[in-house]
Design an enzyme around this catalytic site. Structure first.
Site, PDB file in Angstrom:
ATOM      1  N   CYS A   1       0.817  -1.230   0.000  1.00  0.00           N
ATOM      2  CA  CYS A   1       0.000   0.000   0.000  1.00  0.00           C
ATOM      3  C   CYS A   1       0.845   1.272   0.000  1.00  0.00           C
ATOM      4  O   CYS A   1       0.373   2.330  -0.403  1.00  0.00           O
ATOM      5  CB  CYS A   1      -0.935  -0.001   1.199  1.00  0.00           C
ATOM      6  SG  CYS A   1      -2.030  -1.413   1.151  1.00  0.00           S
TER       7      CYS A   1
ATOM      8  N   HIS B   1      -4.164   6.959   1.356  1.00  0.00           N
ATOM      9  CA  HIS B   1      -4.399   5.609   0.852  1.00  0.00           C
ATOM     10  C   HIS B   1      -5.830   5.214   1.200  1.00  0.00           C
ATOM     11  O   HIS B   1      -6.376   5.657   2.214  1.00  0.00           O
ATOM     12  CB  HIS B   1      -3.381   4.669   1.517  1.00  0.00           C
ATOM     13  CG  HIS B   1      -3.665   3.221   1.275  1.00  0.00           C
ATOM     14  ND1 HIS B   1      -3.815   2.723   0.001  1.00  0.00           N
ATOM     15  CD2 HIS B   1      -3.843   2.174   2.138  1.00  0.00           C
ATOM     16  CE1 HIS B   1      -4.059   1.421   0.092  1.00  0.00           C
ATOM     17  NE2 HIS B   1      -4.089   1.070   1.364  1.00  0.00           N
TER      18      HIS B   1
ATOM     19  N   ASN C   1     -10.117  -0.978  -2.127  1.00  0.00           N
ATOM     20  CA  ASN C   1      -8.687  -0.748  -1.901  1.00  0.00           C
ATOM     21  C   ASN C   1      -7.913  -1.261  -3.114  1.00  0.00           C
ATOM     22  O   ASN C   1      -7.854  -2.464  -3.357  1.00  0.00           O
ATOM     23  CB  ASN C   1      -8.260  -1.481  -0.624  1.00  0.00           C
ATOM     24  CG  ASN C   1      -6.802  -1.241  -0.263  1.00  0.00           C
ATOM     25  OD1 ASN C   1      -6.036  -0.701  -1.058  1.00  0.00           O
ATOM     26  ND2 ASN C   1      -6.410  -1.663   0.926  1.00  0.00           N
TER      27      ASN C   1
HETATM   28  C1  LIG Z   1     -11.443  -5.627   7.949  1.00  0.00           C
HETATM   29  C2  LIG Z   1     -12.272  -4.716   8.848  1.00  0.00           C
HETATM   30  C3  LIG Z   1     -13.205  -3.883   7.975  1.00  0.00           C
HETATM   31  C4  LIG Z   1     -13.118  -5.599   9.750  1.00  0.00           C
HETATM   32  O1  LIG Z   1     -13.866  -4.790  10.609  1.00  0.00           O
HETATM   33  P1  LIG Z   1     -13.987  -5.162  12.151  1.00  0.00           P
HETATM   34  O2  LIG Z   1     -14.905  -4.196  12.761  1.00  0.00           O
HETATM   35  O3  LIG Z   1     -12.601  -5.246  12.702  1.00  0.00           O
HETATM   36  O4  LIG Z   1     -14.681  -6.545  12.058  1.00  0.00           O
HETATM   37  P2  LIG Z   1     -14.247  -7.882  12.813  1.00  0.00           P
HETATM   38  O5  LIG Z   1     -12.967  -8.388  12.261  1.00  0.00           O
HETATM   39  O6  LIG Z   1     -14.357  -7.618  14.279  1.00  0.00           O
HETATM   40  O7  LIG Z   1     -15.357  -8.847  12.366  1.00  0.00           O
HETATM   41  C5  LIG Z   1     -16.647  -8.765  12.936  1.00  0.00           C
HETATM   42  C6  LIG Z   1     -17.437  -9.982  12.495  1.00  0.00           C
HETATM   43  O8  LIG Z   1     -17.730  -9.877  11.104  1.00  0.00           O
HETATM   44  C7  LIG Z   1     -17.370 -11.058  10.426  1.00  0.00           C
HETATM   45  N1  LIG Z   1     -16.950 -10.735   9.076  1.00  0.00           N
HETATM   46  C8  LIG Z   1     -15.682 -10.627   8.565  1.00  0.00           C
HETATM   47  N2  LIG Z   1     -15.750 -10.296   7.266  1.00  0.00           N
HETATM   48  C9  LIG Z   1     -17.044 -10.174   6.964  1.00  0.00           C
HETATM   49  C10 LIG Z   1     -17.737  -9.849   5.790  1.00  0.00           C
HETATM   50  N3  LIG Z   1     -17.101  -9.572   4.641  1.00  0.00           N
HETATM   51  N4  LIG Z   1     -19.078  -9.795   5.836  1.00  0.00           N
HETATM   52  C11 LIG Z   1     -19.754 -10.069   6.953  1.00  0.00           C
HETATM   53  N5  LIG Z   1     -19.158 -10.392   8.092  1.00  0.00           N
HETATM   54  C12 LIG Z   1     -17.822 -10.452   8.102  1.00  0.00           C
HETATM   55  C13 LIG Z   1     -16.265 -11.640  11.255  1.00  0.00           C
HETATM   56  O9  LIG Z   1     -16.177 -13.023  11.047  1.00  0.00           O
HETATM   57  C14 LIG Z   1     -16.700 -11.295  12.659  1.00  0.00           C
HETATM   58  O10 LIG Z   1     -17.634 -12.233  13.070  1.00  0.00           O
HETATM   59  P3  LIG Z   1     -17.684 -12.729  14.614  1.00  0.00           P
HETATM   60  O11 LIG Z   1     -17.915 -11.484  15.416  1.00  0.00           O
HETATM   61  O12 LIG Z   1     -18.827 -13.673  14.601  1.00  0.00           O
HETATM   62  O13 LIG Z   1     -16.344 -13.342  14.840  1.00  0.00           O
HETATM   63  C15 LIG Z   1     -11.375  -3.798   9.707  1.00  0.00           C
HETATM   64  O14 LIG Z   1     -10.729  -4.543  10.693  1.00  0.00           O
HETATM   65  C16 LIG Z   1     -10.354  -3.067   8.887  1.00  0.00           C
HETATM   66  O15 LIG Z   1     -10.667  -2.301   7.999  1.00  0.00           O
HETATM   67  N6  LIG Z   1      -9.055  -3.271   9.188  1.00  0.00           N
HETATM   68  C17 LIG Z   1      -8.001  -2.665   8.420  1.00  0.00           C
HETATM   69  C18 LIG Z   1      -7.810  -3.494   7.198  1.00  0.00           C
HETATM   70  C19 LIG Z   1      -6.937  -2.824   6.185  1.00  0.00           C
HETATM   71  O16 LIG Z   1      -6.795  -1.637   6.185  1.00  0.00           O
HETATM   72  N7  LIG Z   1      -6.371  -3.630   5.292  1.00  0.00           N
HETATM   73  C20 LIG Z   1      -5.613  -3.151   4.227  1.00  0.00           C
HETATM   74  C21 LIG Z   1      -4.390  -2.502   4.706  1.00  0.00           C
HETATM   75  S1  LIG Z   1      -3.681  -1.609   3.441  1.00  0.00           S
END
Ligand SMILES: CC(C)(COP(=O)(O)OP(=O)(O)OC[C@H]1O[C@@H](n2cnc3c(N)ncnc32)[C@H](O)[C@@H]1OP(=O)(O)O)[C@@H](O)C(=O)NCCC(=O)NCCS
Length: 331
Positions: A113, A258, A288
């Site tokens: 990224c 980003h 992204n």
């Molecule tokens: C990925 C992201 C959106 C997830 O959001 P979050 O609030 O942390 O969500 P969680 O990981 O706590 O997941 C919550 C629940 O949703 C579920 N879940 C994960 N992906 C899912 C999807 N696509 N759709 C529905 N549910 C989903 C998980 O399994 C979890 O279920 P559980 O509570 O039963 O275990 C967030 O963590 C994020 O944006 N992180 C940064 C990622 C990033 O920037 N990556 C690129 C870097 S350049």
């Protein structure tokens, strides 16, 4: 002597994939994706056989045209991608061939990224050293063929899209314009929080059926940890870059972060004291696109007339590695 971005361009494939389209392939929903990330849709390549270097070609044509240069002026290619067309050779070599530039050096930058900002910094050093005058920097990704479009891969699959951005970098034509600062960092302690473990040259053999069954050839992410680091490091490095440029947040006209998550960018902007109207976002349309997010943001801002002479633009990125950085330009 300063370097400057002389022209910017972008290209995204025509195939639009909405959140509802993904919900047909895995248990997810438009509401979940929009609430957590701000993404509404992304673009996927239309067919087999289109690589990051192919997406880069129209983006480069736009950048060169806007810079008032021709293809043959390009004397160096820097290609940032985490999804190269093939494992080797680098996509920069493939792009040089597609652009009709035999003999022009090409260097791939593998900084995920932050790849565009790392490339910008390399281009800046080359320009200042007098080594090259028209350096093409590209950020391009094809993610759609590398994410797991089912329940196991849904945390990563909903985030990413395909696209390309390009910029031409050379000596600044104006005395006070150009790249004012570029600050880079990396910390491999977080490498496994966002990585693609297979195939790997440290495994014998590099790829096995068992590795494929476990999905190790798909990106693995600790989303919460990445979120925590991004919201801490992006404001921190942005302040470093503004300080190095002799500016404060009040001087910034446009913020091009980003695009990993709308919530991350809103938090970062709030921490920096930048108002919402100065934040550039394309995540709702493209997801992204990793190394391509910042040049796409710059290119769309140019088209909207937001890069007028004298404007200060702050860019920042955080991602896999971990790697992160920030840069300030005066247009
Ligand atoms: C990925 C992201 C959106 C997830 O959001 P979050 O609030 O942390 O969500 P969680 O990981 O706590 O997941 C919550 C629940 O949703 C579920 N879940 C994960 N992906 C899912 C999807 N696509 N759709 C529905 N549910 C989903 C998980 O399994 C979890 O279920 P559980 O509570 O039963 O275990 C967030 O963590 C994020 O944006 N992180 C940064 C990622 C990033 O920037 N990556 C690129 C870097 S350049």
């Amino acid at each position: 002597m300063r370097s400057a971005i002389l022209g910017v361009g972008h290209y995204v494939p025509t195939k639009v994939v909405t959140n509802d389209d993904l919900a047909k392939l895995m248990p997810t929903s438009d509401e979940w994706i929009q609430q957590r990330t701000g993404i509404k849709e992304r673009r996927f390549i239309e067919r087999d056989g289109i690589g990051a270097s192919d997406l880069a070609v129209p983006a480069v044509q736009m950048a060169i045209e806007r810079a008032g240069r021709s293809m043959k002026d390009i004397d160096m290619i820097l290609f940032a991608t985490l999804s190269p067309d093939v494992n080797f050779p680098g996509s920069g070599c493939l792009l040089g061939d597609k652009l009709g530039l035999p003999g022009v050096p090409a260097l791939d930058v593998r900084n995920q990224c932050s790849g565009f900002l790392y490339s910008l910094s390399v281009a800046d050093a080359f320009v200042k050293a007098g080594a090259y005058k028209n350096i093409l920097i590209v950020g391009a990704e094809v993610h759609s063929t590398g994410v797991e479009l089912n329940e196991r891969g849904r945390d990563v699959a909903v985030l990413f899209g395909d696209g390309a951005g390009a910029a031409l970098v050379g000596p600044s034509p104006s005395e006070d314009g150009g790249l004012l600062s570029c600050v880079l960092h990396a910390d491999g302690a977080g490498a496994k929080d966002l990585w693609l473990p297979a195939p790997a040259s440290n495994r014998i053999p590099r790829l096995t059926h068992e590795m494929i069954d476990r999905g190790e050839h798909y990106p693995q992410m600790n989303g919460k940890q990445v979120f925590r680091w991004a919201t801490e490091k992006m404001p921190e490095v942005s302040v470093e870059a503004m300080k190095a440029a002799g500016l404060t947040a009040a001087d910034i006209d446009l913020f091009v972060p980003h695009q990993a998550n709308m919530r991350i960018n809103e938090l970062v902007a709030r921490r920096l004291g930048l108002p919402a109207e100065k934040i550039v976002h394309n995540i709702e349309r493209y997801g992204n696109t990793t190394a391509a997010t910042i040049p796409i943001g710059l290119s769309e801002s140019f088209a909207e007339g937001k890069l007028g002479a004298g404007k200060h633009v702050l860019m920042t990125a955080f991602g896999s590695g971990y790697t992160w950085g920030a840069a300030v330009i005066r247009c």
